[in-house]
Design a protein around this motif. Structure first.
Motif, mmCIF file in Angstrom:
data_model
loop_
_atom_site.group_PDB
_atom_site.id
_atom_site.type_symbol
_atom_site.label_atom_id
_atom_site.label_comp_id
_atom_site.label_asym_id
_atom_site.label_seq_id
_atom_site.Cartn_x
_atom_site.Cartn_y
_atom_site.Cartn_z
ATOM 1 N N GLU A 133 1.245 -1.052 -0.065
ATOM 2 C CA GLU A 133 -0.277 -0.173 0.133
ATOM 3 C C GLU A 133 0.852 1.312 0.365
ATOM 4 O O GLU A 133 2.052 1.261 -0.100
ATOM 5 N N THR A 134 0.190 1.945 -0.665
ATOM 6 C CA THR A 134 1.307 3.737 -0.219
ATOM 7 C C THR A 134 0.490 4.850 0.698
ATOM 8 O O THR A 134 -0.488 5.140 0.964
ATOM 9 N N LEU A 135 0.950 4.918 1.756
ATOM 10 C CA LEU A 135 0.270 5.616 2.696
ATOM 11 C C LEU A 135 1.207 7.222 2.883
ATOM 12 O O LEU A 135 2.037 7.643 2.541
ATOM 13 N N ALA A 136 0.091 7.624 2.507
ATOM 14 C CA ALA A 136 0.627 9.582 2.607
ATOM 15 C C ALA A 136 0.828 10.126 3.896
ATOM 16 O O ALA A 136 -0.426 9.846 4.574
ATOM 17 N N ALA A 149 4.375 15.271 -12.454
ATOM 18 C CA ALA A 149 3.120 14.297 -12.929
ATOM 19 C C ALA A 149 3.585 12.877 -13.555
ATOM 20 O O ALA A 149 3.202 12.125 -13.524
ATOM 21 N N GLN A 150 4.729 13.390 -13.988
ATOM 22 C CA GLN A 150 5.462 12.831 -15.259
ATOM 23 C C GLN A 150 5.224 11.372 -13.670
ATOM 24 O O GLN A 150 5.601 10.208 -13.313
ATOM 25 N N ILE A 151 6.948 11.639 -12.728
ATOM 26 C CA ILE A 151 6.774 11.540 -11.709
ATOM 27 C C ILE A 151 6.123 10.748 -10.874
ATOM 28 O O ILE A 151 6.336 9.376 -9.760
ATOM 29 N N LEU A 152 5.269 11.392 -10.155
ATOM 30 C CA LEU A 152 4.158 10.574 -9.807
ATOM 31 C C LEU A 152 3.606 8.729 -10.269
ATOM 32 O O LEU A 152 3.301 8.049 -9.931
ATOM 33 N N GLU A 153 3.535 9.402 -11.716
ATOM 34 C CA GLU A 153 3.082 8.457 -12.756
ATOM 35 C C GLU A 153 4.063 7.346 -12.328
ATOM 36 O O GLU A 153 4.099 6.470 -12.575
ATOM 37 N N LEU A 154 5.168 7.587 -12.845
ATOM 38 C CA LEU A 154 6.471 6.572 -12.433
ATOM 39 C C LEU A 154 6.655 5.725 -11.343
ATOM 40 O O LEU A 154 6.279 4.171 -11.473
ATOM 41 N N MET A 155 6.510 6.513 -10.098
ATOM 42 C CA MET A 155 6.350 6.153 -8.467
ATOM 43 C C MET A 155 4.364 4.565 -8.919
ATOM 44 O O MET A 155 4.781 3.344 -8.224
ATOM 45 N N LYS A 156 3.748 5.046 -9.062
ATOM 46 C CA LYS A 156 2.399 4.394 -8.981
ATOM 47 C C LYS A 156 2.947 2.884 -10.252
ATOM 48 O O LYS A 156 2.177 1.967 -9.832
ATOM 49 N N ASP A 157 3.398 3.159 -11.369
ATOM 50 C CA ASP A 157 3.515 2.256 -12.395
ATOM 51 C C ASP A 157 4.362 1.215 -11.754
ATOM 52 O O ASP A 157 4.607 0.312 -11.964
ATOM 53 N N LEU A 158 5.898 1.490 -11.346
ATOM 54 C CA LEU A 158 6.564 1.002 -10.375
ATOM 55 C C LEU A 158 5.848 0.530 -9.029
ATOM 56 O O LEU A 158 6.885 -0.837 -8.604
ATOM 57 N N GLN A 159 5.672 0.738 -8.502
ATOM 58 C CA GLN A 159 4.717 0.493 -7.419
ATOM 59 C C GLN A 159 4.027 -0.866 -7.943
ATOM 60 O O GLN A 159 4.291 -2.095 -7.133
ATOM 61 N N LYS A 160 3.202 -1.245 -8.876
ATOM 62 C CA LYS A 160 2.626 -2.349 -9.143
ATOM 63 C C LYS A 160 3.587 -3.715 -9.740
ATOM 64 O O LYS A 160 3.516 -4.549 -9.633
ATOM 65 N N LYS A 161 4.718 -2.679 -9.976
ATOM 66 C CA LYS A 161 5.674 -3.652 -11.023
ATOM 67 C C LYS A 161 6.603 -4.352 -9.527
ATOM 68 O O LYS A 161 7.327 -5.350 -10.218
ATOM 69 N N GLY A 219 -3.342 17.593 -3.590
ATOM 70 C CA GLY A 219 -3.356 17.907 -4.900
ATOM 71 C C GLY A 219 -2.319 16.344 -5.784
ATOM 72 O O GLY A 219 -2.988 14.860 -6.179
ATOM 73 N N VAL A 220 -1.374 16.032 -4.884
ATOM 74 C CA VAL A 220 -0.509 14.627 -5.211
ATOM 75 C C VAL A 220 -0.889 13.985 -5.013
ATOM 76 O O VAL A 220 -0.856 12.416 -4.813
ATOM 77 N N VAL A 221 -1.570 14.233 -3.516
ATOM 78 C CA VAL A 221 -2.019 12.962 -2.238
ATOM 79 C C VAL A 221 -2.885 12.247 -3.440
ATOM 80 O O VAL A 221 -3.510 10.495 -2.888
ATOM 81 N N ALA A 222 -4.394 12.884 -3.424
ATOM 82 C CA ALA A 222 -5.218 12.446 -4.101
ATOM 83 C C ALA A 222 -5.035 10.636 -5.247
ATOM 84 O O ALA A 222 -5.502 10.182 -5.404
ATOM 85 N N ASN A 223 -3.350 11.461 -6.296
ATOM 86 C CA ASN A 223 -3.076 10.128 -7.549
ATOM 87 C C ASN A 223 -2.605 9.061 -6.967
ATOM 88 O O ASN A 223 -2.084 8.837 -7.704
ATOM 89 N N VAL A 224 -1.962 8.973 -5.517
ATOM 90 C CA VAL A 224 -0.355 8.743 -5.399
ATOM 91 C C VAL A 224 -1.506 7.475 -4.062
ATOM 92 O O VAL A 224 -0.966 6.615 -4.106
ATOM 93 N N ALA A 225 -2.139 8.174 -3.215
ATOM 94 C CA ALA A 225 -2.111 7.246 -1.967
ATOM 95 C C ALA A 225 -3.343 6.337 -2.084
ATOM 96 O O ALA A 225 -4.192 6.168 -2.212
ATOM 97 N N ASP A 226 -3.513 5.506 -0.728
ATOM 98 C CA ASP A 226 -4.278 4.560 -0.378
ATOM 99 C C ASP A 226 -5.003 5.136 0.476
ATOM 100 O O ASP A 226 -5.850 4.921 0.953
ATOM 101 N N ARG A 227 -4.286 5.422 2.242
ATOM 102 C CA ARG A 227 -4.554 5.689 2.784
ATOM 103 C C ARG A 227 -3.800 6.735 2.793
ATOM 104 O O ARG A 227 -2.730 7.630 2.906
ATOM 105 N N VAL A 228 -4.741 7.861 4.079
ATOM 106 C CA VAL A 228 -3.850 9.300 4.368
ATOM 107 C C VAL A 228 -3.700 10.005 6.092
ATOM 108 O O VAL A 228 -4.809 9.438 6.456
ATOM 109 N N ALA A 229 -2.611 10.282 6.506
ATOM 110 C CA ALA A 229 -2.209 10.325 8.008
ATOM 111 C C ALA A 229 -2.448 11.961 7.485
ATOM 112 O O ALA A 229 -1.445 12.129 7.117
ATOM 113 N N VAL A 230 -3.181 12.872 8.340
ATOM 114 C CA VAL A 230 -3.120 14.444 8.789
ATOM 115 C C VAL A 230 -2.067 13.988 9.937
ATOM 116 O O VAL A 230 -2.549 13.843 10.901
ATOM 117 N N MET A 231 -1.311 14.739 9.222
ATOM 118 C CA MET A 231 0.195 15.051 10.958
ATOM 119 C C MET A 231 0.249 16.858 11.526
ATOM 120 O O MET A 231 -0.326 17.810 10.691
#
Length: 355
Positions: free
Chosen positions: A35-38, A192-204, A217-229
């Motif tokens: 998973e991706t935790l933001a 946007a390219q780096i974020l897309e790359l990270m999502k793709d790499l996680q699957k691979k 705005g970044v969080v919405a595209n990459v995270a499964d869960r979010v922790a607010v600090m």
């Protein structure tokens, strides 16, 4: 899902000339396999310190673990020696830092820099490490990887340097990848390219990611869960949809309201009033109370516990106490809540709003 990392009641301080800065004050969260935790929040909220504590990258001369555990594969990382951590750092847990130029050695070719962790942590010959480094450059989308291996960091653009840093972090197929604001130093298109790359790499490669950012705005595209600090504590945690469309903590309301939106035709963008508290003398009660228009007397006196919103959603605010008065969130938040089925403001199919 299997938990790969557990942070339990972590407390960490820095010893300064001015006194003891209580930087992390009872942080709890876990990371599940794949998973991706933001972790989000304003500058100074404790995001980067928390992840550097996991990596044990904080200076031992000025930082101190006061309490808590960081459990990885059954080992408490706070108790390991530096030599024991060296076997984990880079191999099992890797980190991508904010500025790729300061992460790379300007005197070494990028080929040598990618090969370095491979040769250190894996029992392979130099020729095999070179082949693996070329494959990593291909994986992160670097053109002409064989030729690029011989070049130096200054010969690459900012986006390409960040791809190289990601390749180095992935060199030993880490179980956990920590990304500390990896796109902040890049322009929007490259971001946007780096974020897309990270999502793709996680699957691979099926790694777990902790993503640190102040950009929701970044969080919405990459995270499964979010922790607010906020102020060295996690104040709300949930799935990305729960945090975005059914937020419960006034601080989360403030963060979301300060995001630019194409749907809202406001002349001014909302800004959270005031500044974060001084952690040399942490405030009594809810640390956000002095900046919140929803604060009650109890917020000034007692720290709120976590209240359960759902099985995956918790928020530390007295507003969720059964005896708390009913408050109306900002209009921008109500608009968001109308899209979430379990929200009290959910807009049903026939147009009615459930409260």
């Amino acid at each position: 899902m299997e938990k790969i990392l557990e942070v339990k009641n972590l407390e960490l301080s820095f010893h300064t000339f001015a006194g003891e800065v209580k930087a992390i004050r009872g942080v709890n969260f876990d990371l599940k396999k794949g998973e991706t935790l933001a972790i989000v929040g304003e500058s100074g909220s404790g995001k980067s310190v928390t992840t550097k504590a996991i990596m044990r990258l904080l200076p031992e001369s000025s930082s101190e673990f006061k309490n808590g555990q960081i459990l990885f594969n059954g080992k408490d990382l706070t108790k390991l020696t530096d030599k024991e951590m060296q076997k984990i750092r880079g191999k099992d847990i890797s980190m991508i830092f904010q500025d790729p130029m300061t992460s790379l050695n300007p005197t070494m070719t990028i080929g040598k820099q990618i090969m370095e962790p491979i040769l250190k942590h894996q029992n392979v010959a130099k020729s095999e490490a070179q082949k693996m480094a070329i494959d990593l450059l291909k994986l992160v989308g670097m053109p002409q990887p064989e030729q690029r291996m011989k070049q130096y960091p200054h010969q690459f653009s900012g986006g390409q340097r960040q791809r190289i840093v990601i390749a180095i972090a992935l060199a030993c197929n880490p179980k956990i990848l920590i990304a500390d604001e990896p796109t902040t130093a890049l322009d929007v298109t490259i971001q946007a390219q780096i974020l897309e790359l990270m999502k793709d790499l996680q699957k691979k490669i099926d790694t777990s990611i902790i993503f640190i950012t102040h950009d929701l705005g970044v969080v919405a595209n990459v995270a499964d869960r979010v922790a607010v600090m906020y102020s060295g504590k996690i104040v709300e945690i949930g799935t990305v949809d729960e945090i975005f469309y059914n937020p419960q903590h006034p601080y989360t309301w403030g963060l979301l309201s300060s995001m630019p939106s194409l749907d809202v035709q406001e002349e001014k963008l909302y800004a959270i009033p005031g500044t974060p508290p001084d952690l040399l003398n942490p405030p009594k009660g809810d640390a956000f109370a002095l900046r919140s228009e929803y604060a009650m007397q109890i917020d000034m006196e007692e720290t709120p516990p976590f209240f359960k919103v759902s099985d995956t959603h918790y928020a530390a605010t007295w507003l969720l106490h059964p005896d708390a008065p009913e408050v109306t969130p900002p209009a921008t938040i109500i608009e968001r809540m109308k899209r979430f089925p379990n929200s009290r403001y959910y807009e049903s199919a026939n147009g009615g709003i459930l409260k």
